[in-house]
Scaffold this motif. Structure first.
Motif, PDB file in Angstrom:
ATOM      1  N   PHE A   1     -26.131  58.253  19.196  1.00 16.53           N
ATOM      2  CA  PHE A   1     -27.570  58.277  19.245  1.00 16.53           C
ATOM      3  C   PHE A   1     -28.073  56.891  18.858  1.00 16.53           C
ATOM      4  N   LEU A   2     -28.734  56.223  19.791  1.00 17.26           N
ATOM      5  CA  LEU A   2     -29.244  54.887  19.555  1.00 17.26           C
ATOM      6  C   LEU A   2     -30.680  55.007  19.053  1.00 17.26           C
ATOM      7  N   TYR A   3     -30.852  54.765  17.752  1.00 17.40           N
ATOM      8  CA  TYR A   3     -32.162  54.819  17.118  1.00 17.40           C
ATOM      9  C   TYR A   3     -32.819  53.452  17.306  1.00 17.40           C
ATOM     10  N   LEU A   4     -34.044  53.439  17.838  1.00 22.05           N
ATOM     11  CA  LEU A   4     -34.752  52.182  18.085  1.00 22.05           C
ATOM     12  C   LEU A   4     -36.164  52.226  17.512  1.00 22.05           C
ATOM     13  N   GLY A   5     -36.614  51.080  17.071  1.00 22.32           N
ATOM     14  CA  GLY A   5     -37.971  50.943  16.559  1.00 22.32           C
ATOM     15  C   GLY A   5     -38.180  49.547  16.023  1.00 22.32           C
ATOM     16  N   THR A   6     -39.103  49.445  15.106  1.00 22.98           N
ATOM     17  CA  THR A   6     -39.429  48.182  14.462  1.00 22.98           C
ATOM     18  C   THR A   6     -39.009  48.281  13.008  1.00 22.98           C
ATOM     19  N   SER A   7     -38.354  47.263  12.521  1.00 22.71           N
ATOM     20  CA  SER A   7     -37.900  47.298  11.132  1.00 22.71           C
ATOM     21  C   SER A   7     -38.920  46.626  10.225  1.00 22.71           C
ATOM     22  N   PRO A   8     -39.221  47.262   9.088  1.00 21.93           N
ATOM     23  CA  PRO A   8     -40.107  46.618   8.119  1.00 21.93           C
ATOM     24  C   PRO A   8     -39.352  45.600   7.260  1.00 21.93           C
ATOM     25  N   LEU A   9     -38.039  45.555   7.437  1.00 24.79           N
ATOM     26  CA  LEU A   9     -37.183  44.692   6.628  1.00 24.79           C
ATOM     27  C   LEU A   9     -36.598  43.570   7.460  1.00 24.79           C
ATOM     28  N   LYS A  10     -36.198  42.514   6.811  1.00 24.42           N
ATOM     29  CA  LYS A  10     -35.461  41.445   7.474  1.00 24.42           C
ATOM     30  C   LYS A  10     -34.067  41.982   7.824  1.00 24.42           C
ATOM     31  N   ALA A  11     -33.545  41.580   8.969  1.00 19.16           N
ATOM     32  CA  ALA A  11     -32.223  42.033   9.391  1.00 19.16           C
ATOM     33  C   ALA A  11     -31.188  41.729   8.311  1.00 19.16           C
ATOM     34  N   MET A  12     -30.343  42.717   8.075  1.00 17.85           N
ATOM     35  CA  MET A  12     -29.294  42.559   7.065  1.00 17.85           C
ATOM     36  C   MET A  12     -28.162  41.712   7.631  1.00 17.85           C
ATOM     37  N   ALA A  13     -27.761  40.702   6.889  1.00 14.48           N
ATOM     38  CA  ALA A  13     -26.650  39.858   7.322  1.00 14.48           C
ATOM     39  C   ALA A  13     -25.340  40.604   7.090  1.00 14.48           C
ATOM     40  N   LYS A  14     -24.448  40.486   8.038  1.00 12.41           N
ATOM     41  CA  LYS A  14     -23.124  41.084   7.884  1.00 12.41           C
ATOM     42  C   LYS A  14     -22.205  40.051   7.245  1.00 12.41           C
ATOM     43  N   PRO A  15     -21.309  40.479   6.361  1.00  7.33           N
ATOM     44  CA  PRO A  15     -20.381  39.526   5.762  1.00  7.33           C
ATOM     45  C   PRO A  15     -19.451  38.940   6.830  1.00  7.33           C
ATOM     46  N   ALA A  16     -19.145  37.666   6.691  1.00 12.15           N
ATOM     47  CA  ALA A  16     -18.242  37.007   7.639  1.00 12.15           C
ATOM     48  C   ALA A  16     -16.827  37.547   7.454  1.00 12.15           C
ATOM     49  N   LYS A  17     -16.112  37.670   8.537  1.00 11.11           N
ATOM     50  CA  LYS A  17     -14.717  38.121   8.502  1.00 11.11           C
ATOM     51  C   LYS A  17     -13.840  36.982   8.992  1.00 11.11           C
ATOM     52  N   SER A  18     -12.659  36.923   8.457  1.00  4.52           N
ATOM     53  CA  SER A  18     -11.713  35.892   8.875  1.00  4.52           C
ATOM     54  C   SER A  18     -11.197  36.206  10.274  1.00  4.52           C
ATOM     55  N   LEU A  19     -11.416  35.307  11.193  1.00  9.08           N
ATOM     56  CA  LEU A  19     -10.940  35.515  12.555  1.00  9.08           C
ATOM     57  C   LEU A  19      -9.424  35.645  12.605  1.00  9.08           C
ATOM     58  N   ASP A  20      -8.729  34.955  11.717  1.00  4.57           N
ATOM     59  CA  ASP A  20      -7.266  34.999  11.703  1.00  4.57           C
ATOM     60  C   ASP A  20      -6.726  36.397  11.413  1.00  4.57           C
ATOM     61  N   ASP A  21      -7.529  37.237  10.777  1.00  2.96           N
ATOM     62  CA  ASP A  21      -7.099  38.610  10.491  1.00  2.96           C
ATOM     63  C   ASP A  21      -7.137  39.494  11.735  1.00  2.96           C
ATOM     64  N   TYR A  22      -7.805  39.053  12.784  1.00  2.00           N
ATOM     65  CA  TYR A  22      -8.013  39.905  13.950  1.00  2.00           C
ATOM     66  C   TYR A  22      -7.535  39.323  15.277  1.00  2.00           C
ATOM     67  N   PHE A  23      -7.253  38.031  15.295  1.00  2.00           N
ATOM     68  CA  PHE A  23      -6.889  37.384  16.548  1.00  2.00           C
ATOM     69  C   PHE A  23      -5.570  36.654  16.413  1.00  2.00           C
ATOM     70  N   GLU A  24      -4.760  36.755  17.465  1.00  2.00           N
ATOM     71  CA  GLU A  24      -3.548  35.949  17.595  1.00  2.00           C
ATOM     72  C   GLU A  24      -3.767  35.021  18.777  1.00  2.00           C
ATOM     73  N   HIS A  25      -3.143  33.893  18.721  1.00  2.00           N
ATOM     74  CA  HIS A  25      -3.229  32.942  19.846  1.00  2.00           C
ATOM     75  C   HIS A  25      -1.819  32.723  20.377  1.00  2.00           C
ATOM     76  N   TRP A  26      -1.617  33.087  21.611  1.00  2.00           N
ATOM     77  CA  TRP A  26      -0.327  32.854  22.281  1.00  2.00           C
ATOM     78  C   TRP A  26      -0.515  31.646  23.178  1.00  2.00           C
ATOM     79  N   GLN A  27       0.276  30.620  22.928  1.00  2.00           N
ATOM     80  CA  GLN A  27       0.136  29.396  23.727  1.00  2.00           C
ATOM     81  C   GLN A  27       1.459  29.021  24.344  1.00  2.00           C
TER      82      GLN A  27
END
Length: 183
Positions: free
Chosen positions: A157-183
């Protein structure tokens, strides 16, 4: 809003109030769903846009599901109020289409991309939203209320409207924990 800024700063906003998207803004949101990746152009999705009395109708479906599941009175009472947390709720359903070349999981993924596109289109136009799932998205009586077949999925269910609050920042995640690079 620039597309890259939108994608790099996206976060859900659970506190929503009027106004909801309408007119051209709503049309842009709905049209964005139609641009989701869609193998063989099956368009395996269906959306129900609930506003006004439609939110009450959705709440009644949730309430009936809670009653059918033997929930206690506080859960039943709360169920009918859940859609009222925003001025608009879009029910997202993947209507599976039997196709040898496009498996069920790909159709669900395509439908999920359509939901994400709608949320991003809303944010790009100054609205906010949150994509909720929960027990009602998996409830058989709710699926029945939306005429879903056994292989269909309520994606949420996609709830939509106008927020009375400033958008909440999401904590940064380490890309190395989720991505591998095959070269």
């Amino acid at each position: 809003m620039q597309a890259l800024d939108l994608l790099l700063t996206r976060s859900s906003q659970p506190r929503l109030q009027a106004p909801a998207p309408e007119g051209e803004a709503l049309q842009n949101i709905l049209k964005s769903a139609m641009r989701a990746p869609d193998h063989r152009s099956l368009s395996p999705w269906r959306f129900i846009v609930c506003t006004g009395d439609g939110l009450q109708k959705l709440g009644a479906i949730f309430e009936e599901a809670a009653i059918c599941n033997g929930a206690d009175a506080s859960v039943v009472d709360r169920a009918s109020q859940l859609p009222l947390r925003a001025p608009m709720v879009i029910v997202a359903i993947c209507n599976h289409i039997e196709h040898d070349g496009v498996p069920w999981v790909e159709q669900v993924a395509s439908s999920a991309c359509a939901v994400q596109a709608m949320q991003m289109a809303a944010v790009a136009q100054g609205f906010q939203g949150i994509w909720r799932t929960g027990t009602y998205a998996r409830d058989e009586s709710v699926k029945k209320a939306f005429n879903c077949k056994s292989e269909d999925e309520i994606l949420g269910f996609l709830y939509l409207g106008t927020s009375p609050l400033k958008a909440m920042a999401k904590p940064a995640k380490s890309l190395d924990d989720y991505f591998e690079h095959w070269q």
